[in-house]
Design an enzyme around this catalytic site. Structure first.
Site, PDB file in Angstrom:
ATOM      1  N   CYS A 113      19.334 -25.551  -4.795  1.00  0.00           N
ATOM      2  CA  CYS A 113      18.589 -26.192  -5.894  1.00  0.00           C
ATOM      3  C   CYS A 113      17.183 -25.632  -6.064  1.00  0.00           C
ATOM      4  CB  CYS A 113      18.527 -27.692  -5.671  1.00  0.00           C
ATOM      5  SG  CYS A 113      20.148 -28.409  -5.512  1.00  0.00           S
ATOM      6  N   HIS A 252      13.069 -30.367  -9.586  1.00  0.00           N
ATOM      7  CA  HIS A 252      14.530 -30.296  -9.493  1.00  0.00           C
ATOM      8  C   HIS A 252      15.065 -31.716  -9.676  1.00  0.00           C
ATOM      9  CE1 HIS A 252      18.553 -29.765  -8.459  1.00  0.00           C
ATOM     10  NE2 HIS A 252      18.476 -30.440  -7.324  1.00  0.00           N
ATOM     11  N   ASN A 282      22.692 -33.317 -11.593  1.00  0.00           N
ATOM     12  CA  ASN A 282      22.088 -32.275 -10.762  1.00  0.00           C
ATOM     13  C   ASN A 282      22.834 -30.963 -11.016  1.00  0.00           C
ATOM     14  OD1 ASN A 282      21.418 -30.530  -8.668  1.00  0.00           O
ATOM     15  ND2 ASN A 282      21.548 -32.073  -7.056  1.00  0.00           N
TER      16      ASN A 282
HETATM   17  N1  ACO Z   1      30.144 -45.247  -6.072  1.00  0.00           N
HETATM   18  C1  ACO Z   1      30.097 -46.408  -5.391  1.00  0.00           C
HETATM   19  N2  ACO Z   1      29.725 -46.467  -4.094  1.00  0.00           N
HETATM   20  C2  ACO Z   1      29.388 -45.318  -3.492  1.00  0.00           C
HETATM   21  C3  ACO Z   1      29.418 -44.070  -4.162  1.00  0.00           C
HETATM   22  C4  ACO Z   1      29.831 -44.057  -5.497  1.00  0.00           C
HETATM   23  N3  ACO Z   1      29.877 -42.928  -6.230  1.00  0.00           N
HETATM   24  N4  ACO Z   1      29.013 -43.102  -3.304  1.00  0.00           N
HETATM   25  C5  ACO Z   1      28.738 -43.705  -2.144  1.00  0.00           C
HETATM   26  N5  ACO Z   1      28.963 -45.039  -2.237  1.00  0.00           N
HETATM   27  C6  ACO Z   1      28.795 -46.070  -1.239  1.00  0.00           C
HETATM   28  C7  ACO Z   1      28.830 -45.514   0.165  1.00  0.00           C
HETATM   29  O1  ACO Z   1      30.166 -45.402   0.626  1.00  0.00           O
HETATM   30  C8  ACO Z   1      28.070 -46.590   0.917  1.00  0.00           C
HETATM   31  O2  ACO Z   1      28.913 -47.692   1.138  1.00  0.00           O
HETATM   32  P1  ACO Z   1      28.836 -48.512   2.531  1.00  0.00           P
HETATM   33  O3  ACO Z   1      27.432 -49.085   2.560  1.00  0.00           O
HETATM   34  O4  ACO Z   1      29.903 -49.524   2.361  1.00  0.00           O
HETATM   35  O5  ACO Z   1      29.092 -47.498   3.598  1.00  0.00           O
HETATM   36  C9  ACO Z   1      26.999 -47.033  -0.075  1.00  0.00           C
HETATM   37  O6  ACO Z   1      27.483 -46.627  -1.377  1.00  0.00           O
HETATM   38  C10 ACO Z   1      25.633 -46.381   0.174  1.00  0.00           C
HETATM   39  O7  ACO Z   1      25.824 -44.992   0.359  1.00  0.00           O
HETATM   40  P2  ACO Z   1      24.594 -44.007   0.604  1.00  0.00           P
HETATM   41  O8  ACO Z   1      25.106 -42.620   0.773  1.00  0.00           O
HETATM   42  O9  ACO Z   1      23.722 -44.572   1.670  1.00  0.00           O
HETATM   43  O10 ACO Z   1      23.862 -44.155  -0.814  1.00  0.00           O
HETATM   44  P3  ACO Z   1      22.431 -43.645  -1.251  1.00  0.00           P
HETATM   45  O11 ACO Z   1      21.637 -44.764  -1.761  1.00  0.00           O
HETATM   46  O12 ACO Z   1      21.804 -42.758  -0.227  1.00  0.00           O
HETATM   47  O13 ACO Z   1      22.776 -42.748  -2.532  1.00  0.00           O
HETATM   48  C11 ACO Z   1      22.931 -40.406  -3.074  1.00  0.00           C
HETATM   49  C12 ACO Z   1      23.590 -41.591  -2.374  1.00  0.00           C
HETATM   50  C13 ACO Z   1      22.857 -40.715  -4.539  1.00  0.00           C
HETATM   51  C14 ACO Z   1      23.786 -39.167  -2.846  1.00  0.00           C
HETATM   52  C15 ACO Z   1      21.497 -40.193  -2.525  1.00  0.00           C
HETATM   53  O14 ACO Z   1      21.539 -40.260  -1.104  1.00  0.00           O
HETATM   54  C16 ACO Z   1      20.873 -38.866  -2.909  1.00  0.00           C
HETATM   55  O15 ACO Z   1      20.570 -38.634  -4.061  1.00  0.00           O
HETATM   56  N6  ACO Z   1      20.586 -37.979  -1.927  1.00  0.00           N
HETATM   57  C17 ACO Z   1      19.854 -36.742  -2.130  1.00  0.00           C
HETATM   58  C18 ACO Z   1      20.700 -35.657  -2.651  1.00  0.00           C
HETATM   59  C19 ACO Z   1      19.880 -34.380  -2.693  1.00  0.00           C
HETATM   60  O16 ACO Z   1      18.678 -34.393  -2.886  1.00  0.00           O
HETATM   61  N7  ACO Z   1      20.501 -33.233  -2.470  1.00  0.00           N
HETATM   62  C20 ACO Z   1      19.736 -31.998  -2.393  1.00  0.00           C
HETATM   63  C21 ACO Z   1      19.771 -31.236  -3.612  1.00  0.00           C
HETATM   64  S1  ACO Z   1      21.427 -30.845  -4.095  1.00  0.00           S
HETATM   65  C22 ACO Z   1      21.702 -29.119  -3.783  1.00  0.00           C
HETATM   66  O17 ACO Z   1      20.980 -28.419  -3.126  1.00  0.00           O
HETATM   67  C23 ACO Z   1      23.040 -28.574  -4.347  1.00  0.00           C
END
Ligand code: ACO
Length: 325
Positions: A113, A252, A282
């Site tokens: 990214c 980003h 993204n």
């Molecule tokens: N729909 C419903 N529930 C979901 C989904 C979904 N699509 N995805 C995950 N959940 C659930 C999980 O299973 C979990 O359930 P549990 O509590 O029963 O175990 C709950 O939601 C919370 O999951 P988390 O992973 O803790 O959710 P979080 O609030 O962290 O959000 C996300 C996830 C959106 C991916 C976030 O962590 C994020 O944006 N992270 C950063 C990503 C990033 O910056 N990547 C780098 C750049 S990308 C690149 O380089 C290609």
């Protein structure tokens, strides 16, 4: 050393729109979850015959037109991508072929990214040293081709698109400072494990779905907020500026919550952060490039403004860049 600026920008988004409601029919998720956790409402997807270079060429043509530069005048093409047309030749070479940019040196940059910011900094060095004059820097991704459409943790996040910038010598303003960083110790947090020499493509690697993006999102979230904040501060320090001097941040677009947290830490009003993640999700290296193009075309950034590019991604890698527009 010559001053280097961005003299043209362009973008290309494929036509097909995938909404959160569409995703509700594919995996166990909801529009409400995706919107509140990420800020994403829709993303764009390529049609079956479109590859990264096709998207890149469309964005590049727009950027060249705006810069008033012919393809034959381009000395350097750098494509930032993690979803290239093929392992090799480089996507930049395919772009060269389609554009007819026969005088350009072409290669790809792999920095997830942060790829567009990395590519921008590489091009800047070549122009500043007078090795090349006109550079085409493109972030282009077909992330839909490496997204696991059965994995709700990742498939709701990604989209396809391309953004381009033409870099050339300028007499005033331009790129004021740059800062890049990497931490390979954290490479396990985000990767595409299959298809390379570590795990060559086999029936077994495909059965294990190793040819799709694997991400530990929650751990990345916290790191992204801190690293993007630190990168912004370091780039500003190198430019001899402070947060209050920034007119617009082009980050980003990984997650609205990451970006609003970053704004808070920097003491910046949320309105100074340019957001288009709601429309496109993204798009890895294409996100910053497209956001820059849209911000410029919609007058969010104007001549003389101080603009901060700030990106973070798998590697881990990060980069920031201060530009006087
Ligand atoms: N729909 C419903 N529930 C979901 C989904 C979904 N699509 N995805 C995950 N959940 C659930 C999980 O299973 C979990 O359930 P549990 O509590 O029963 O175990 C709950 O939601 C919370 O999951 P988390 O992973 O803790 O959710 P979080 O609030 O962290 O959000 C996300 C996830 C959106 C991916 C976030 O962590 C994020 O944006 N992270 C950063 C990503 C990033 O910056 N990547 C780098 C750049 S990308 C690149 O380089 C290609």
């Amino acid at each position: 050393m010559r001053k280097v600026g961005i003299v043209g920008v362009g973008e290309y988004l494929p036509d097909k729109i995938l909404s959160n409601l569409d995703l509700e029919k594919m995996v166990d998720t909801s529009d409400e979850w995706i919107t509140t956790r990420t800020g994403i409402k829709t993303r764009r997807l390529v049609s079956p015959n479109q590859a990264a270079s096709d998207l890149a060429v469309n964005a590049a043509r727009q950027a060249l037109r705006e810069a008033g530069i012919l393809a034959a005048d381009v000395d350097l093409i750098i494509v930032a991508t993690i979803s290239p047309d093929m392992q090799f030749p480089s996507t930049a070479c395919f772009v060269q072929r389609t554009l007819g940019a026969r005088n350009a040196v072409c290669f790809d940059v792999s920095a997830a990214c942060a790829g567009f910011v990395y590519a921008l900094v590489v091009a800047q060095q070549f122009i500043a040293c007078s090795t090349y004059k006109n550079a085409l820097v493109i972030g282009s991704e077909v992330l839909s081709s490496i997204t696991d459409w059965q994995d709700r943790n990742t498939c709701i996040l990604f989209g396809d698109g391309a953004g381009a910038a033409v870099l050339a010598p300028v007499t005033s303003g331009g790129i004021l400072s740059t800062y890049l960083g990497s931490d390979g110790l954290l490479s396990d947090l985000l990767m595409l494990p299959g298809g390379g020499s570590r795990n060559p493509t086999t029936h077994q690697s495909i059965d294990k779905r190793l040819h799709y993006i694997k991400m530990r999102g929650n751990e990345l979230f916290k790191l992204a907020v801190k690293i993007m904040t630190d990168a912004a501060q370091e780039a500003l320090r190198r430019a001899g500026l402070e947060c209050k001097d920034i007119d617009c941040v082009i980050p980003h677009q990984a997650n609205t919550r990451i970006l609003l947290n970053m704004a808070k830490r920097l003491g910046l009003p949320a309105e100074k952060i340019y957001l288009n993640i709601d429309k496109y999700g993204n798009m890895s290296s294409a996100s910053t490039a497209i956001a820059l193009c849209e911000a410029a075309k919609s007058n969010h950034i104007k001549r003389g403004n101080i603009v901060l590019l700030d990106a973070f991604g798998g590697g881990l890698v990060w980069g920031a860049c201060v530009i006087k527009w």
